[in-house]
Structure formats: C-alpha cells, structure tokens
Design a protein around this motif. Structure first.
Motif, PDB file in Angstrom:
ATOM      1  N   CYS A   1      38.119  35.336  26.197  1.00 15.21           N
ATOM      2  CA  CYS A   1      39.018  35.897  27.210  1.00 15.21           C
ATOM      3  C   CYS A   1      38.403  37.102  27.916  1.00 15.21           C
ATOM      4  O   CYS A   1      38.573  37.271  29.131  1.00 15.21           O
ATOM      5  CB  CYS A   1      40.345  36.282  26.574  1.00 15.21           C
ATOM      6  SG  CYS A   1      41.325  34.853  26.036  1.00 15.21           S
ATOM      7  N   VAL A   2      37.704  37.943  27.183  1.00 11.71           N
ATOM      8  CA  VAL A   2      37.042  39.095  27.798  1.00 11.71           C
ATOM      9  C   VAL A   2      35.934  38.625  28.731  1.00 11.71           C
ATOM     10  O   VAL A   2      35.806  39.100  29.870  1.00 11.71           O
ATOM     11  CB  VAL A   2      36.484  40.040  26.717  1.00 11.71           C
ATOM     12  CG1 VAL A   2      35.578  41.098  27.346  1.00 11.71           C
ATOM     13  CG2 VAL A   2      37.629  40.711  25.957  1.00 11.71           C
ATOM     14  N   LYS A   3      35.136  37.681  28.267  1.00 11.27           N
ATOM     15  CA  LYS A   3      34.032  37.154  29.071  1.00 11.27           C
ATOM     16  C   LYS A   3      34.541  36.508  30.354  1.00 11.27           C
ATOM     17  O   LYS A   3      33.954  36.661  31.430  1.00 11.27           O
ATOM     18  CB  LYS A   3      33.233  36.135  28.266  1.00 11.27           C
ATOM     19  CG  LYS A   3      32.056  35.529  29.022  1.00 11.27           C
ATOM     20  CD  LYS A   3      31.299  34.528  28.155  1.00 11.27           C
ATOM     21  CE  LYS A   3      30.137  33.906  28.923  1.00 11.27           C
ATOM     22  NZ  LYS A   3      29.400  32.918  28.080  1.00 11.27           N
ATOM     23  N   ASN A   4      35.669  35.796  30.257  1.00 15.39           N
ATOM     24  CA  ASN A   4      36.205  35.065  31.407  1.00 15.39           C
ATOM     25  C   ASN A   4      37.317  35.817  32.133  1.00 15.39           C
ATOM     26  O   ASN A   4      37.975  35.259  33.010  1.00 15.39           O
ATOM     27  CB  ASN A   4      36.706  33.700  30.949  1.00 15.39           C
ATOM     28  CG  ASN A   4      35.578  32.776  30.525  1.00 15.39           C
ATOM     29  OD1 ASN A   4      34.937  32.139  31.346  1.00 15.39           O
ATOM     30  ND2 ASN A   4      35.324  32.715  29.217  1.00 15.39           N
ATOM     31  N   LYS A   5      37.530  37.076  31.730  1.00 12.95           N
ATOM     32  CA  LYS A   5      38.491  37.954  32.401  1.00 12.95           C
ATOM     33  C   LYS A   5      39.881  37.319  32.504  1.00 12.95           C
ATOM     34  O   LYS A   5      40.497  37.287  33.574  1.00 12.95           O
ATOM     35  CB  LYS A   5      37.976  38.352  33.782  1.00 12.95           C
ATOM     36  CG  LYS A   5      36.648  39.100  33.733  1.00 12.95           C
ATOM     37  CD  LYS A   5      36.138  39.486  35.109  1.00 12.95           C
ATOM     38  CE  LYS A   5      34.821  40.238  35.009  1.00 12.95           C
ATOM     39  NZ  LYS A   5      34.269  40.608  36.345  1.00 12.95           N
TER      40      LYS A   5
ATOM     41  N   ILE B   1      48.656  33.720  30.558  1.00 13.88           N
ATOM     42  CA  ILE B   1      48.831  33.046  29.278  1.00 13.88           C
ATOM     43  C   ILE B   1      48.136  31.686  29.319  1.00 13.88           C
ATOM     44  O   ILE B   1      48.771  30.631  29.465  1.00 13.88           O
ATOM     45  CB  ILE B   1      50.323  32.871  28.940  1.00 13.88           C
ATOM     46  CG1 ILE B   1      51.051  34.198  29.021  1.00 13.88           C
ATOM     47  CG2 ILE B   1      50.490  32.297  27.527  1.00 13.88           C
ATOM     48  CD1 ILE B   1      50.645  35.200  27.985  1.00 13.88           C
ATOM     49  N   SER B   2      46.832  31.695  29.201  1.00 11.52           N
ATOM     50  CA  SER B   2      46.042  30.467  29.164  1.00 11.52           C
ATOM     51  C   SER B   2      46.036  29.920  27.741  1.00 11.52           C
ATOM     52  O   SER B   2      46.593  30.525  26.820  1.00 11.52           O
ATOM     53  CB  SER B   2      44.607  30.756  29.610  1.00 11.52           C
ATOM     54  OG  SER B   2      43.985  31.649  28.691  1.00 11.52           O
ATOM     55  N   SER B   3      45.388  28.768  27.552  1.00 13.35           N
ATOM     56  CA  SER B   3      45.340  28.154  26.221  1.00 13.35           C
ATOM     57  C   SER B   3      44.671  29.076  25.205  1.00 13.35           C
ATOM     58  O   SER B   3      45.083  29.144  24.044  1.00 13.35           O
ATOM     59  CB  SER B   3      44.615  26.808  26.286  1.00 13.35           C
ATOM     60  OG  SER B   3      43.290  26.974  26.764  1.00 13.35           O
ATOM     61  N   LYS B   4      43.629  29.793  25.615  1.00 13.61           N
ATOM     62  CA  LYS B   4      42.944  30.716  24.704  1.00 13.61           C
ATOM     63  C   LYS B   4      43.816  31.929  24.399  1.00 13.61           C
ATOM     64  O   LYS B   4      43.897  32.387  23.252  1.00 13.61           O
ATOM     65  CB  LYS B   4      41.623  31.165  25.314  1.00 13.61           C
ATOM     66  CG  LYS B   4      40.562  30.073  25.403  1.00 13.61           C
ATOM     67  CD  LYS B   4      40.052  29.667  24.038  1.00 13.61           C
ATOM     68  CE  LYS B   4      38.902  28.675  24.150  1.00 13.61           C
ATOM     69  NZ  LYS B   4      38.411  28.241  22.826  1.00 13.61           N
ATOM     70  N   VAL B   5      44.480  32.452  25.410  1.00 13.66           N
ATOM     71  CA  VAL B   5      45.321  33.633  25.216  1.00 13.66           C
ATOM     72  C   VAL B   5      46.490  33.322  24.292  1.00 13.66           C
ATOM     73  O   VAL B   5      46.903  34.167  23.483  1.00 13.66           O
ATOM     74  CB  VAL B   5      45.835  34.155  26.581  1.00 13.66           C
ATOM     75  CG1 VAL B   5      46.844  35.285  26.376  1.00 13.66           C
ATOM     76  CG2 VAL B   5      44.677  34.636  27.443  1.00 13.66           C
TER      77      VAL B   5
ATOM     78  N   ALA C   1      46.161  42.015  29.126  1.00 16.10           N
ATOM     79  CA  ALA C   1      44.938  42.787  29.338  1.00 16.10           C
ATOM     80  C   ALA C   1      44.291  43.017  27.984  1.00 16.10           C
ATOM     81  O   ALA C   1      44.984  43.125  26.960  1.00 16.10           O
ATOM     82  CB  ALA C   1      45.247  44.112  30.021  1.00 16.10           C
ATOM     83  N   PHE C   2      42.971  43.090  27.975  1.00 10.95           N
ATOM     84  CA  PHE C   2      42.233  43.213  26.721  1.00 10.95           C
ATOM     85  C   PHE C   2      41.527  44.555  26.613  1.00 10.95           C
ATOM     86  O   PHE C   2      40.955  45.050  27.583  1.00 10.95           O
ATOM     87  CB  PHE C   2      41.211  42.075  26.602  1.00 10.95           C
ATOM     88  CG  PHE C   2      41.831  40.728  26.425  1.00 10.95           C
ATOM     89  CD1 PHE C   2      42.032  40.211  25.155  1.00 10.95           C
ATOM     90  CD2 PHE C   2      42.238  39.976  27.516  1.00 10.95           C
ATOM     91  CE1 PHE C   2      42.633  38.971  24.973  1.00 10.95           C
ATOM     92  CE2 PHE C   2      42.836  38.736  27.359  1.00 10.95           C
ATOM     93  CZ  PHE C   2      43.027  38.232  26.082  1.00 10.95           C
ATOM     94  N   THR C   3      41.570  45.126  25.422  1.00 11.00           N
ATOM     95  CA  THR C   3      40.860  46.364  25.142  1.00 11.00           C
ATOM     96  C   THR C   3      39.371  46.057  24.946  1.00 11.00           C
ATOM     97  O   THR C   3      38.949  44.903  24.992  1.00 11.00           O
ATOM     98  CB  THR C   3      41.385  47.014  23.850  1.00 11.00           C
ATOM     99  OG1 THR C   3      41.049  46.160  22.736  1.00 11.00           O
ATOM    100  CG2 THR C   3      42.890  47.216  23.909  1.00 11.00           C
ATOM    101  N   SER C   4      38.596  47.101  24.678  1.00 16.70           N
ATOM    102  CA  SER C   4      37.214  46.894  24.239  1.00 16.70           C
ATOM    103  C   SER C   4      37.231  46.508  22.764  1.00 16.70           C
ATOM    104  O   SER C   4      38.281  46.540  22.106  1.00 16.70           O
ATOM    105  CB  SER C   4      36.397  48.175  24.426  1.00 16.70           C
ATOM    106  OG  SER C   4      36.698  49.103  23.393  1.00 16.70           O
TER     107      SER C   4
END
Length: 269
Positions: A142-146, A150-154, A200-203
C-alpha cells in the motif's frame, strides 16, 4: 483531547506492563492523549498491581475501570462510553507500540481519514525476530502503490480495530456486539466501515508489535459446533447491517466479510 488509547485486559501478566510502558513512552505530548484501561472479568491481585503501576506513572492521563463482567467487547464498550479523544486507537494488552506510533498516526489522520501504522508480528520473548505476517506485506504494498482507498490490500487491515487511528465521529454510539466471542472485531469494523472512505499510512517507524502468545484469546482452541453457530449468527448480522443501509456500505468489503466467516468454519472443519 486528541487521542484515546483503549486497552482491555483480563488476568494480565508481565506483558501488560510492557504494553503500558510503550504507551507511556510516546513522543506524542502526554497532554494530548489519554489511556482508558479496563480490567474485565477479574479483580485481585490484578487491580492492586495496576493501581501500583498507575501511581508510578501519574503524569499519564488515565481513566481506569474494573468490571466483573468479562469479555473484550464489554471492556472496549466501557472504554468507548468514556472516551474523550477526537480519535481512538485500540491496543491489545499483550501488544506493544513504538515510541513514534501515536505521533505519526495523528499526523496522518484527518476527520475523514483512518491512519494505519506498520504491523510487526513476533513470538513471545523474541521481539527482534519478525515473523511473516500478511498485514505487514499489505502495508508495504500500500505504501509503494500509494493506496488511499479501501482496496483489497487495505481491507486486510480492517479485520480488527488495532494498528490504526479512527476518528471518533466514525464510531459515535456504535459498539462491539457482546454476544460474540469470535469474529466480533471484524463485525465492528464492518459496522463503522460506512464512514471509512480514505486511509493514510505512517512510515515504518510507527510500529504496532503484535505478540504471538500461547494462551492468548486469538490462539485458543474452539469447538467446531460453537464456531459454526457463532459464524452463522455473525453472518446474519453482516446481512442485517448491509441490507439495512446498502448504499452506505462497500459491496466488496461486505463480500469479504461473509467469505471470512465461511473460511473460519472451513478451517476448523
């Protein structure tokens, strides 16, 4: 109050102090977050032990409750009834968070966005040895693909309430269903998913350490008949929620919840 940290606990052992210490050591200002700790289904000697820890950490803002009624759902509901934060995060009593976790989660959160941190699984006693974990893989993807929706990975993050910061406005008066001992986390997350549109994703510095522990609730064996009955009832609840408010809920999310309930039964069989 910006953040409420909710920790339910039952007959805690040494791992609880590790969990509480990690909450205490946050880089986020102590004036901006509170801990709501609920001891459920038991009393002494745990009540005295907890109060002793709280006395030694009196600069941490804490609401502490003890209830004779057991169940993690009941404990979380008590905490939600008393939460004062704009945002809520859940931590299991045998898990740990990195010192930057709350700060980075808050930086990424907005009133219409759930922020997600990096999940790290480890066997009890071996914190330095990271285990393969599908949600860790999902985080990296998810971080790599920004990913922001709510996608399948999320959706892999939304089987339970931990590892994230949720706007309290998404929850309001909705609570965990105390009838269920298995699958209640997923049901609650689906219940509030009508409000979740952005993520949104943290580091990777904001870490939720998930402890794999013998004897934990998630690792306890359950009788097949009990699981079957529970998943049938929980599936009924999914349909009830979805069909009552169909336009508000994501069909793909609904479908994966139903499939997850079926999978739980098949795995046990």
């Amino acid at each position: 109050m910006k953040i409420t940290v909710i920790v339910p606990t039952y007959k805690p052992q040494a791992y609880l102090w590790e969990c509480l210490d990690s909450i205490y050591k946050q880089t986020f200002p102590k004036t901006d977050y509170e801990l709501v700790l609920v001891l459920n289904g038991c009393d002494e000697p745990y009540n005295t032990q907890i109060n002793e820890w709280l006395t030694k950490h009196s600069d941490l803002q804490v609401q502490y409750f003890q209830t004779d009624e057991g169940g993690v759902s009941n404990a979380r509901n008590i905490a939600l009834d008393n939460a004062r934060g704009e945002y809520v995060t859940f931590i299991d009593d045998d898990d740990i968070i990195s010192t930057a976790c709350l700060e980075e989660l808050y930086e990424k959160a907005t009133p219409d966005t759930v922020s997600l941190c990096y999940p790290y699984a480890f066997n009890d006693g071996y914190l330095d040895e990271q285990l393969p974990y599908r949600i860790s893989d999902a985080f990296k993807y998810c971080v790599k693909n920004k990913c922001t929706k709510i996608s399948s990975k999320v959706r892999k993050f939304f089987s339970g309430p931990c590892m994230k910061l949720i706007p309290f406005s998404f929850i309001q008066n909705r609570r965990f269903d105390k009838r269920f001992k298995n699958g209640e986390d997923s049901l609650f997350m689906f219940l509030i998913s009508d409000k979740i549109h952005n993520v949104a994703f943290t580091s990777k510095n904001a870490i939720y350490y998930r402890r794999i522990r013998v004897g934990s609730a998630s690792n306890q064996k359950r009788v097949f008949k009990t699981i079957l009955t529970s998943q049938m009832l929980i599936t009924k609840e999914y349909f009830k929620i979805y069909l009552t408010n169909t336009p508000k809920y994501n069909f793909s999310f609904f479908l994966t919840r139903i499939m997850g309930a079926i999978y739980s039964v098949l795995i046990k069989k």
